[in-house]
Every structure is written in C-alpha cells, then in structure tokens.
Scaffold this motif. Structure first.
Motif, PDB file in Angstrom:
ATOM      1  N   LEU A  84       0.827  -1.205   0.000  1.00 29.04           N
ATOM      2  CA  LEU A  84       0.000   0.000   0.000  1.00 29.04           C
ATOM      3  C   LEU A  84       0.863   1.258   0.000  1.00 29.04           C
ATOM      4  CD1 LEU A  84      -2.809  -1.105   2.450  1.00 29.04           C
ATOM      5  CD2 LEU A  84      -3.014  -0.739  -0.001  1.00 29.04           C
ATOM      6  N   ARG A  85       1.951   1.249   0.759  1.00 26.46           N
ATOM      7  CA  ARG A  85       2.856   2.401   0.739  1.00 26.46           C
ATOM      8  C   ARG A  85       3.479   2.588  -0.636  1.00 26.46           C
ATOM      9  NH1 ARG A  85       7.124   1.889   5.305  1.00 26.46           N
ATOM     10  NH2 ARG A  85       6.781  -0.330   4.905  1.00 26.46           N
ATOM     11  N   HIS A  86       3.794   1.480  -1.284  1.00 24.88           N
ATOM     12  CA  HIS A  86       4.340   1.577  -2.644  1.00 24.88           C
ATOM     13  C   HIS A  86       3.306   2.164  -3.596  1.00 24.88           C
ATOM     14  CE1 HIS A  86       5.508   0.112  -6.691  1.00 24.88           C
ATOM     15  NE2 HIS A  86       6.728   0.371  -6.253  1.00 24.88           N
ATOM     16  N   SER A  87       2.038   1.791  -3.421  1.00 30.39           N
ATOM     17  CA  SER A  87       0.996   2.353  -4.284  1.00 30.39           C
ATOM     18  C   SER A  87       0.818   3.845  -4.036  1.00 30.39           C
ATOM     19  CB  SER A  87      -0.329   1.616  -4.050  1.00 30.39           C
ATOM     20  OG  SER A  87      -0.844   1.885  -2.760  1.00 30.39           O
ATOM     21  N   VAL A  88       0.979   4.280  -2.776  1.00 30.97           N
ATOM     22  CA  VAL A  88       0.911   5.719  -2.481  1.00 30.97           C
ATOM     23  C   VAL A  88       2.063   6.446  -3.169  1.00 30.97           C
ATOM     24  CG1 VAL A  88       1.057   7.442  -0.652  1.00 30.97           C
ATOM     25  CG2 VAL A  88      -0.318   5.394  -0.307  1.00 30.97           C
ATOM     26  N   THR A 265      -5.241  -0.005  -6.125  1.00 33.78           N
ATOM     27  CA  THR A 265      -5.109  -0.828  -4.931  1.00 33.78           C
ATOM     28  C   THR A 265      -6.444  -0.937  -4.200  1.00 33.78           C
ATOM     29  OG1 THR A 265      -2.809  -0.110  -4.717  1.00 33.78           O
ATOM     30  CG2 THR A 265      -3.826  -1.089  -2.781  1.00 33.78           C
ATOM     31  N   VAL A 266      -7.211   0.145  -4.174  1.00 35.41           N
ATOM     32  CA  VAL A 266      -8.555   0.084  -3.593  1.00 35.41           C
ATOM     33  C   VAL A 266      -9.410  -0.925  -4.356  1.00 35.41           C
ATOM     34  CG1 VAL A 266     -10.651   1.401  -3.155  1.00 35.41           C
ATOM     35  CG2 VAL A 266      -8.425   2.436  -2.705  1.00 35.41           C
ATOM     36  N   ALA A 282      -8.661   2.926   2.553  1.00 34.57           N
ATOM     37  CA  ALA A 282      -7.825   3.492   1.495  1.00 34.57           C
ATOM     38  C   ALA A 282      -8.604   4.517   0.673  1.00 34.57           C
ATOM     39  CB  ALA A 282      -7.303   2.374   0.596  1.00 34.57           C
ATOM     40  N   GLY A 283      -9.880   4.232   0.415  1.00 42.82           N
ATOM     41  CA  GLY A 283     -10.701   5.188  -0.325  1.00 42.82           C
ATOM     42  C   GLY A 283     -10.903   6.490   0.429  1.00 42.82           C
TER      43      GLY A 283
END
Length: 312
Positions: A84-88, A265-266, A282-283
């Motif tokens: 998730l951090r990578h997607s951010v 990712t969401v 996340a959304g």
C-alpha cells in the motif's frame, strides 16, 4: 354669534404591509436550489458516510457475519503495509510527472496558439480532441495502436528506420502509463493557459516592445508572472483528477510491473480480496487527499475571480 364646534371624524387605521424579513427572502432565493442540494447529499455524502463507517470494521465480503469493529486498524494497515505504501508513492510519482510535463507542453502549445496564423481554429480543435476522448478508449488506443510490439505504430516507425523493437509496456510500464495521461491532459492545461494569455494587458506588452524588450524578456518578466495563477490552477485541478485515475493503469498494465496506484489498490482490495474495510479506509484517504488539493484549487480560483473583477 354662535360658535360652531366640529366633531372629529373617526378614520379607519391604515394597515401597513409588512415586508418579508431578510432571512425569508434569502430562503426564497435558495429554494429552487434545494432539490439539487438534496440530490447531491443523497448521491455523494451518504455513500461517503457509509464508506467511513465501514472503514472502522474488519469486514470481509466472503464472511459477512464475522465482521467486527477494529477502530483505526485499517488506516494503520494502509499506512504501514509495504504494498500500500508503494501504491501511495506510485500515485505521487505518477501525478507529479503527468502534471509537470502536461503543464510544460500545454504552455508551449498555448504560446503557439496565442499567435495569429492561417488555420489556427483547425489546429486548436485538433489539439483539444485528445481531452474529449473517453479515458478507457484513450488507454486502449495507446496500448494496442501505439505500444503493441507486433503491430504498434511506434515499433513500425522504428522498423522502418532499422531500429530496435522494444516491448514498451514491459520495459517501461510506468512511463507508458504516464505518456498516455500526458497526451490526454496536455489539452486541458493548454486551454487554461491560453485563457490566461488572452487576458494579458496587451498595451503593457506593446510598451515593453517599444522600450526594446526581447521576446524572452517579455515572457520572463510579464507573461510568466501573469500566468502564475493559471499555472497553479492547472496544476491543482490536474492533480485532483490524476490522483484518482484508474482507467489508464487498469487498461494498460492491469496494475502490474509496479504501476498500481492507490485507486487501483482500492479496486484490488475491494473486488479481488473482498476486504471491504481495508478498501474503504484506502478510499477515505484518497478522498481526504483530494479535498486538500481541491481546497487550494478553490482558493486559486477565488483569487483569479477577484483579480478579474478588480481589473474590470
């Protein structure tokens, strides 16, 4: 001599019409907008409240009876999970690259269209066309017509000149997504900056030319400072939309090869892993980030309106 006395005639009291209060007039003015306001609340705010509530639960769609309240655990997982951090980080990198390149190209095209030449209307229409294409259709166009290693246009041109035949999506996945988004959002930036160029004080520019200023000096000291607000507006509005982009990532790379941004990712968490609580958290973070950017955008728009009113 007789004195005459006059008896007073009773007159009916005059009734004064009471003017409606200012509050009543204000509500009467806003009344036609109430149906639209109610519709907006039902369509946008109620689902967001439901998403916010779900984000505090450990809720897997495959086991609906096993849901339980977990507080901020979902948000903690979103902020600490490596994927998730990578997607951010991918979202930030994708947004910054697309916005900056689109602004530079949009400024160059706006400066070109600000000049008078034959066929300017046709050129302007052709340059605006990419922004009018449906995002999924634009992504499919880039994936199959341009990027395809077998019959794509890029490899066809390279084959004609004897160059290599790379697999664009596999070799440069994030750059492939960024290029398609830059192509689609450059016309948007161009329109905003062209409006800023056409609102310049032309008498001031002519005076600078009479004083011997070069085109570069006029651009640096007059045009660029004037376009600062429009550049900020384009960057903020572009960031709002590109942060939430899903179509290009889903269509071109399906989130693979390190291109999964936060909206994708969401999607993965909700539709593939069935983690309703984690996807909702996340959304909510995406919405909060968009609201922060939108607040700055509204301030820039308000300042532009105030400057135009003061100028007029």
């Amino acid at each position: 001599m007789t004195a005459t006395t006059t008896t007073p005639v009773a007159t009916a009291p005059v009734r004064t019409l009471r003017q409606p209060s200012a509050r009543l007039r204000a509500w009467a003015t806003r009344a036609p907008l109430l149906p639209a306001l109610v519709f907006m609340i039902v369509v946008t705010q109620l689902p967001f409240v439901a998403t916010l509530v779900i984000s505090f639960f450990d809720w897997n769609a495959l086991y609906p009876k096993a849901r339980r309240f977990t507080g901020l655990d979902n948000y903690r997982q979103v902020l600490t999970d490596a994927d998730l951090r990578h997607s951010v980080w991918t979202t930030v990198l994708l947004t910054a690259a697309v916005v900056l390149v689109s602004l530079v190209l949009g400024l160059a095209l706006a400066l070109l269209l600000d000049r008078r030449f034959r066929g300017r209307g046709v050129v302007r229409t052709l340059l605006i066309a990419p922004f009018l294409i449906v995002p999924v259709a634009a992504a499919l166009l880039w994936k199959h017509v341009l990027y395809n290693p077998e019959y794509g246009l890029f490899n066809g041109l390279l084959h004609y000149v004897g160059g290599p035949q790379p697999d664009w999506i596999s070799n440069t996945p994030l750059l492939a997504v960024e290029a398609s988004l830059v192509w689609q959002w450059t016309p948007f930036m161009m329109l905003i900056l062209l409006a800023g160029l056409q609102s310049r004080d032309h008498e001031q520019i002519e005076a600078a030319r009479v004083d011997g200023a070069s085109d570069w000096q006029i651009f640096r000291h007059l045009t660029l400072p004037h376009l600062r607000r429009y550049l900020e507006l384009g960057a903020l509005l572009g960031s709002i939309y590109i942060v939430q982009n899903f179509d290009a990532v889903f269509t071109i790379t399906s989130g693979g090869l390190g291109t999964a941004n936060l909206p994708y990712t969401v999607y993965q968490s909700f539709y593939q892993a069935h983690e309703n609580g984690l996807a909702s958290a996340a959304g909510v973070l995406v919405v909060i980030g968009s609201i922060v950017i939108a607040t700055f955008a509204l301030r820039v728009v308000s300042s532009l309106f105030r400057e135009e009113v003061a100028r007029s």
